[in-house]
Scaffold this motif. Structure first.
Motif, PDB file in Angstrom:
ATOM      1  N   MET A   1      -5.234 -18.472  10.241  1.00 13.23           N
ATOM      2  CA  MET A   1      -5.155 -16.925  10.838  1.00 13.23           C
ATOM      3  C   MET A   1      -6.206 -16.951  11.630  1.00 13.23           C
ATOM      4  N   ASN A   2      -5.952 -16.398  13.126  1.00  7.50           N
ATOM      5  CA  ASN A   2      -7.114 -16.048  13.870  1.00  7.50           C
ATOM      6  C   ASN A   2      -7.563 -14.619  13.984  1.00  7.50           C
ATOM      7  N   LEU A   3      -8.718 -14.026  13.753  1.00  2.00           N
ATOM      8  CA  LEU A   3      -9.043 -12.912  13.817  1.00  2.00           C
ATOM      9  C   LEU A   3     -10.042 -12.314  14.970  1.00  2.00           C
ATOM     10  N   THR A   4      -9.758 -11.290  15.569  1.00  3.50           N
ATOM     11  CA  THR A   4     -10.479 -10.869  16.690  1.00  3.50           C
ATOM     12  C   THR A   4     -11.653 -10.094  16.056  1.00  3.50           C
ATOM     13  N   PRO A   5     -12.832  -9.822  16.766  1.00  7.49           N
ATOM     14  CA  PRO A   5     -14.161  -9.652  16.373  1.00  7.49           C
ATOM     15  C   PRO A   5     -13.644  -7.778  15.678  1.00  7.49           C
ATOM     16  N   ILE A   6     -12.666  -7.176  16.497  1.00  7.37           N
ATOM     17  CA  ILE A   6     -12.469  -5.988  15.918  1.00  7.37           C
ATOM     18  C   ILE A   6     -11.676  -5.987  14.646  1.00  7.37           C
ATOM     19  N   GLU A   7     -10.769  -6.934  14.375  1.00 11.66           N
ATOM     20  CA  GLU A   7      -9.951  -7.117  13.109  1.00 11.66           C
ATOM     21  C   GLU A   7     -10.824  -7.399  12.062  1.00 11.66           C
ATOM     22  N   LEU A   8     -11.611  -8.285  12.392  1.00 11.82           N
ATOM     23  CA  LEU A   8     -13.054  -8.682  11.318  1.00 11.82           C
ATOM     24  C   LEU A   8     -13.650  -7.423  10.790  1.00 11.82           C
ATOM     25  N   ARG A   9     -14.046  -6.554  11.753  1.00 15.42           N
ATOM     26  CA  ARG A   9     -14.784  -5.283  11.109  1.00 15.42           C
ATOM     27  C   ARG A   9     -13.829  -4.372  10.590  1.00 15.42           C
ATOM     28  N   ASP A  20      -8.343   5.185   2.900  1.00 10.27           N
ATOM     29  CA  ASP A  20      -7.151   5.121   3.950  1.00 10.27           C
ATOM     30  C   ASP A  20      -7.485   5.146   5.296  1.00 10.27           C
ATOM     31  N   ARG A  21      -6.349   4.561   5.957  1.00 12.89           N
ATOM     32  CA  ARG A  21      -6.934   4.445   7.618  1.00 12.89           C
ATOM     33  C   ARG A  21      -5.692   4.740   8.368  1.00 12.89           C
ATOM     34  N   PRO A  22      -5.913   5.552   9.568  1.00 15.10           N
ATOM     35  CA  PRO A  22      -5.036   5.832  10.338  1.00 15.10           C
ATOM     36  C   PRO A  22      -4.363   4.623  10.972  1.00 15.10           C
ATOM     37  N   HIS A  23      -2.868   4.925  11.389  1.00 14.59           N
ATOM     38  CA  HIS A  23      -2.120   3.895  12.096  1.00 14.59           C
ATOM     39  C   HIS A  23      -3.206   3.347  13.240  1.00 14.59           C
ATOM     40  N   SER A  24      -3.180   2.024  13.236  1.00  9.99           N
ATOM     41  CA  SER A  24      -3.854   1.171  14.409  1.00  9.99           C
ATOM     42  C   SER A  24      -3.365  -0.108  14.620  1.00  9.99           C
ATOM     43  N   ALA A  25      -3.748  -0.895  15.731  1.00  9.02           N
ATOM     44  CA  ALA A  25      -3.067  -2.088  15.604  1.00  9.02           C
ATOM     45  C   ALA A  25      -3.514  -3.193  14.519  1.00  9.02           C
ATOM     46  N   SER A  26      -4.749  -3.160  14.095  1.00  5.53           N
ATOM     47  CA  SER A  26      -5.372  -3.983  13.088  1.00  5.53           C
ATOM     48  C   SER A  26      -4.474  -3.432  11.964  1.00  5.53           C
ATOM     49  N   ALA A  27      -4.399  -2.466  11.598  1.00  7.06           N
ATOM     50  CA  ALA A  27      -3.680  -1.907  10.328  1.00  7.06           C
ATOM     51  C   ALA A  27      -2.211  -2.319  10.208  1.00  7.06           C
ATOM     52  N   GLU A  28      -1.608  -2.255  11.325  1.00 10.06           N
ATOM     53  CA  GLU A  28      -0.180  -2.706  11.341  1.00 10.06           C
ATOM     54  C   GLU A  28      -0.224  -4.176  11.063  1.00 10.06           C
ATOM     55  N   ARG A  29      -1.050  -4.939  12.027  1.00 10.84           N
ATOM     56  CA  ARG A  29      -0.994  -6.534  11.826  1.00 10.84           C
ATOM     57  C   ARG A  29      -1.253  -6.965  10.375  1.00 10.84           C
ATOM     58  N   PHE A  30      -2.037  -6.223   9.572  1.00 13.85           N
ATOM     59  CA  PHE A  30      -2.396  -6.805   8.085  1.00 13.85           C
ATOM     60  C   PHE A  30      -1.199  -6.299   7.232  1.00 13.85           C
ATOM     61  N   TYR A  31      -0.657  -5.157   7.578  1.00 13.51           N
ATOM     62  CA  TYR A  31       0.578  -5.017   6.974  1.00 13.51           C
ATOM     63  C   TYR A  31       1.631  -5.717   7.095  1.00 13.51           C
ATOM     64  N   ASP A  33       1.673  -8.779   8.459  1.00 11.80           N
ATOM     65  CA  ASP A  33       1.247 -10.400   8.163  1.00 11.80           C
ATOM     66  C   ASP A  33       0.856 -10.801   6.806  1.00 11.80           C
ATOM     67  N   ARG A  34       0.310  -9.688   6.219  1.00 16.11           N
ATOM     68  CA  ARG A  34      -0.399  -9.905   4.879  1.00 16.11           C
ATOM     69  C   ARG A  34      -0.009  -9.064   3.899  1.00 16.11           C
ATOM     70  N   LYS A  35       0.917  -8.064   4.110  1.00 15.49           N
ATOM     71  CA  LYS A  35       1.230  -7.038   3.132  1.00 15.49           C
ATOM     72  C   LYS A  35       0.009  -6.259   2.536  1.00 15.49           C
ATOM     73  N   ILE A  36      -1.031  -5.986   3.572  1.00 12.15           N
ATOM     74  CA  ILE A  36      -2.274  -5.436   3.032  1.00 12.15           C
ATOM     75  C   ILE A  36      -1.973  -3.771   3.451  1.00 12.15           C
ATOM     76  N   GLY A  37      -1.844  -2.939   2.384  1.00 15.44           N
ATOM     77  CA  GLY A  37      -1.722  -1.375   2.765  1.00 15.44           C
ATOM     78  C   GLY A  37      -0.205  -1.129   2.625  1.00 15.44           C
ATOM     79  N   THR A  38      -0.115   0.278   2.439  1.00 11.53           N
ATOM     80  CA  THR A  38       1.082   0.736   2.461  1.00 11.53           C
ATOM     81  C   THR A  38       1.176   1.942   3.492  1.00 11.53           C
TER      82      THR A  38
END
Length: 282
Positions: A1-9, A20-31, A33-38
């Motif tokens: 899995m390749n992470l961008t610096p923004i995704e790593l942070r 909790d985090r607002p909707h974002s491209a990073s939050a959406e991707r990890f939900y 791809d990895r079922k992280i977060g609801t």
């Protein structure tokens, strides 16, 4: 899995505070791809199990768990196949300084400048260290004839760039602090420049052209903005200065109420003194 610096942070912050985090491209991707977060409404909610998934992912990818953790060099990222060499690695300019070496006024390094690690530069044994404020000046230092004239009497002089957003200021400061020899501060002739020199350990002098050249150039170039824009910030400390040479320059500057950029000192010569020193200091 390749992470961008923004995704790593994003993952590092999530691991640190589990908020909790607002909707974002990073939050959406990890939900996805990895079922992280609801996803709930307009935000993602994270459980302790989600945080453990984040930890496991970062450990599997051999990425730092926190932004403050020790990073690896990009060359060493080859040990993490499939991961971007830019993720969780040291800035390629980190722990480096730009410098030149002069022997008897002649450069011993290649034209322009050199770059090396703080440790490599600290291994040199100069008789003098000169801190240069502006990068252009470091590159063109041989064209500052009045500076070269001063350096001819120095067996070995190490000139170090003060630093910027590429060659970091704290790296240069760290390197300079490792030398016990005398130091010259070659900065702008303005309140900030004098203060920079004053803050250097082992400072011997703030380097300026011969006073006749300096006086004529300061008056001719009319840079009163350099003086007045910086006065309130630095005047208090400079008024208390106990370094004889810097205090004398501060007195001159207050009399002239003008400054002079370092770059404008490059082509000063005796022809600059067409205006007499007496008239220029009034």
């Amino acid at each position: 899995m390749n992470l961008t610096p923004i995704e790593l942070r994003f993952l590092q912050r999530l691991l640190a505070d589990r908020r909790d985090r607002p909707h974002s491209a990073s939050a959406e991707r990890f939900y996805v791809d990895r079922k992280i977060g609801t996803p709930i409404g307009r935000k993602f909610v994270y459980s302790q199990e989600d945080v453990e998934r984040v930890r496991s992912l970062l450990e599997a990818l051999r990425l730092p768990l926190a932004a403050s953790d020790q990073l690896i060099d990009r060359a060493d990222a080859v040990l993490r196949p499939g991961i971007s060499e830019k993720s969780g690695t040291v800035n390629p300019h980190a722990n480096t300084v730009a410098f030149k070496v002069f022997a008897g006024g002649s450069p011993t390094t290649r034209p322009g400048y050199q770059v090396a690690s703080v440790e490599e530069v600290a291994g040199l044994t100069p008789d003098l260290v000169m801190v240069v404020e502006n990068f252009e000046t470091l590159r063109q230092l041989e064209r500052y004839q009045w500076v070269i004239d001063r350096l001819t009497s120095v067996k070995t002089a190490l000139t170090i760039f003060k630093g910027d957003n590429i060659y970091r200021l704290d790296d240069a400061q760290n390197c300079i602090s490792l030398f016990d020899c005398p130091v010259w501060g070659f900065h702008d002739f303005d309140p900030a420049g004098l203060h920079m020199s004053l803050s250097i350990r082992n400072i011997e002098e703030h380097l300026v052209p011969p006073q006749g050249l300096l006086a004529a150039a300061v008056v001719a170039q009319k840079r009163s903005d350099l003086y007045f824009n910086q006065y309130n910030q630095y005047a208090g400390a400079l008024d208390l200065c106990d370094h004889p040479q810097i205090a004398a320059l501060w007195s001159l500057m207050k009399r002239w109420q003008k400054g002079l950029p370092q770059e404008w000192m490059r082509d000063l010569s005796l022809t600059t003194t067409n205006t007499s020193q007496d008239s220029s200091t009034t």
